[in-house]
Design an enzyme around this catalytic site. Structure first.
Site, PDB file in Angstrom:
ATOM      1  N   GLY A  70       0.787  -1.233   0.000  1.00 39.97           N
ATOM      2  CA  GLY A  70       0.000   0.000   0.000  1.00 39.97           C
ATOM      3  C   GLY A  70       0.814   1.275   0.000  1.00 39.97           C
ATOM      4  O   GLY A  70       1.996   1.273  -0.315  1.00 39.97           O
ATOM      5  N   SER A  71       0.146   2.357   0.368  1.00 46.89           N
ATOM      6  CA  SER A  71       0.687   3.697   0.166  1.00 46.89           C
ATOM      7  C   SER A  71       1.991   3.951   0.898  1.00 46.89           C
ATOM      8  O   SER A  71       2.230   3.478   2.008  1.00 46.89           O
ATOM      9  CB  SER A  71      -0.334   4.732   0.614  1.00 46.89           C
ATOM     10  N   THR A  72       2.820   4.771   0.244  1.00 48.17           N
ATOM     11  CA  THR A  72       4.124   5.123   0.783  1.00 48.17           C
ATOM     12  C   THR A  72       4.042   6.018   2.026  1.00 48.17           C
ATOM     13  O   THR A  72       5.031   6.167   2.731  1.00 48.17           O
ATOM     14  CB  THR A  72       4.929   5.853  -0.303  1.00 48.17           C
ATOM     15  N   VAL A  73       2.873   6.630   2.266  1.00 49.05           N
ATOM     16  CA  VAL A  73       2.719   7.464   3.468  1.00 49.05           C
ATOM     17  C   VAL A  73       2.814   6.599   4.729  1.00 49.05           C
ATOM     18  O   VAL A  73       2.983   7.097   5.834  1.00 49.05           O
ATOM     19  CB  VAL A  73       1.380   8.242   3.418  1.00 49.05           C
TER      20      VAL A  73
END
Lengths: 392, 136
Positions: B64-67
């Site tokens: 999933g997201s890099t955040v």
């Protein structure tokens, strides 16, 4: 990893704490992935801008970096924030607006462009073969697969580190030998629209792990279709690029093969629709942000129509694209939709605005909204979304 | 009991001992873990409803997201972070998160050898995990 004298000096702290911290991040990553050295990048794109996903702790981290003199060394853009300041900002509590602004202020101090979009590739040219350090997983897949630039899938902080140093470790898809497919995906039935491309992305992301697929059957796909595919792939998996018949000639080396049928897409779409028939609060398109062409298409589709009842309809794009489509924007707004900029719906405060159910053409949004927005979802094509939202 | 030692690769240095929380599925820190309380909130996840605080968190890899990296930093600032992270195969989102959150991390471990509730000793300087007490 081989370091130049200059890089060693930065690592030892001779250029201050900000550069040292950033160099540590780059070197840790470089060592981990067996990079031989750092290479210069053309641009950086940083994710982790929305106060909603960041929370408070990272603001301190950003402030310490900016206080310590951290400044970008290359063109550096930012992912979206948590609301459109001109439209939705007023609906939110003051402390939320202030904290969001505090994040933007720190990036501004470090020299970032206030692009606030997940589609930086619509703002400036990116040439084939350029090395980049981009975060925002959908933009990473787009850059590698459609633009044929080279970027690993950076995290918010590693892209930030690359922006402040102007370099990135040379590993992964920066090296040509790592850009070959290890699995062949045969799409048996033609994909009908952008939504089905995004859904294929979610389906494949779940089974691919970090493998690069060569996907057959996308000859008629537009760049916007491939944008949706990449966004889906990156949301459910670790893949950072895909190859198509346009970008890769099939090699003779035998590789694993999987087939995807229309039924697989339909089933995945059904899974991603947690509220297929119930009441809707929001119809949302523009994840990833709309291209100029998409804004124009939406304007054509809603021209002369009126939004239904209490429904909200959001079209998200970048400020850059909106400013270049003002006539189309007027037509869309006349029909009762909002054209929102600077923001991403899935990292925005939909819950605080009473939005419990979202219809969208973005498989990525449908994938994230149940957890990030605590909203039910209905996934359908752009045309169906707009038909549902508007009458006339 | 016989001690089980699993060897891997130390990524972020540090040593600790704690209770394992093991997942067979990748974890997406953005959207999958609540950054305010450290609870795993992905529906259908095998750790759904569990808290990562002070656990030796074992999972195949991030997704999933890099955040997600900042979620780990955020958890650490609130003292809600895992004590250590054990991955089958490290990915950049989790590695950078562990670097800036200063969470000891090892990869290259066959996490199927570890069960939730086991007490494990993590030595990320030398890159090994020792199961000191099996779950009853």
């Amino acid at each position: 990893m081989h370091l130049t004298r200059e890089e060693e000096r930065i690592y030892c702290g001779e250029h201050g704490w900000a550069s040292q911290m950033c160099m540590k991040i780059l070197i840790q990553l470089g060592d981990l992935f067996k990079a031989d050295r750092l290479i210069p990048i053309r641009s950086a794109h940083v994710s982790g801008v929305s106060y909603k996903t960041l929370g408070d702790a990272p603001i301190e981290f950003l402030k310490v970096l900016a206080d310590a003199g951290g400044r970008v060394k290359v063109r550096s853009t930012l992912n979206p924030q948590s609301f459109d300041p001109d439209q939705l900002g007023k609906k939110l509590p003051e402390h939320v607006r202030k904290r969001q602004q505090a994040i933007l202020d720190q990036f501004d101090r470090m020299g970032f462009k206030s692009s606030l979009t997940c589609t930086p590739y619509y703002l400036g040219k990116v040439e084939k073969g350029w090395h980049l350090a981009w975060a925002e997983s959908s933009a990473v897949v787009y850059a590698n697969s459609v633009l044929r630039a080279y970027t690993n899938r950076e995290g918010g902080p590693s892209a930030l580190a690359a922006a402040l140093i102007g370099k990135t470790p040379n590993y992964g898809v920066h090296q040509s030998e790592n850009r070959k497919p290890s699995i062949l995906v045969h799409v048996e039935d033609p994909l009908m629209n952008e939504m089905e491309h995004g859904t294929l992305g979610i389906y494949l992301g779940r089974i691919l792990g970090d493998r690069i697929p060569f996907i057959e059957g996308l000859k008629k796909s537009s760049s916007e279709d491939l944008k949706q595919l990449g966004a889906g792939l990156a949301a459910s998996g670790m893949t950072n690029m895909f190859l198509t018949e346009k970008t890769y000639s099939k090699s003779r080396e035998p590789i694993e093969k999987v087939s995807v049928k229309a039924a697989d897409i339909r089933k995945t779409c059904e899974e991603l629709s947690t509220n297929p028939g119930g009441q809707l609060d929001l119809v949302f398109v523009g994840c990833p942000h709309c291209s100029l062409r998409e804004v124009k298409r939406i304007a054509r589709l809603v021209d002369g129509k009126k939004i239904r009842g209490q429904l909200e309809c959001w079209v998200c794009t970048s400020r850059y694209v909106k400013e270049r489509a003002m006539e189309d924007v007027k037509r869309i707004e006349k029909a009762g939709a909002r054209v929102l900029v600077d923001m991403c719906t899935i990292v925005s405060w939909t819950e605080k605005m009473g939005i419990k159910s979202i219809m969208t053409n973005s498989a990525k949004t449908a994938y994230y909204a149940p957890t990030l927005n605590r909203a039910d979802t209905r996934l359908a094509s752009l045309e169906e979304c707009l038909k549902t939202a508007f009458r006339g | 009991m016989q001690e089980v030692v699993l060897r891997g690769r130390g990524i972020v240095e540090g040593c600790c001992e704690g209770e394992a929380l093991v997942s067979a599925q990748p974890i997406s820190f953005l959207g999958g873990v609540n950054s305010i309380n450290g609870k795993i909130i992905s529906k259908n996840h095998d750790l759904y409803g569990k808290f990562v605080k002070d656990k030796v968190l074992c999972f195949p890899h991030g997704s999933g997201s890099t955040v997600g990296s900042y979620v780990l930093y955020s958890l650490a600032k609130r003292k809600l972070a895992p004590k250590a992270i054990i991955n089958q195969k490290a990915d950049p989102v989790v590695v950078v998160g562990a670097v800036i959150a200063k969470i000891p991390m090892i990869d290259g471990i066959d996490i199927q050898q570890i069960a939730s509730g086991d007490i494990v000793k993590v030595d990320a300087f030398r890159g090994f995990v020792k199961i000191v007490k099996l779950r009853r």
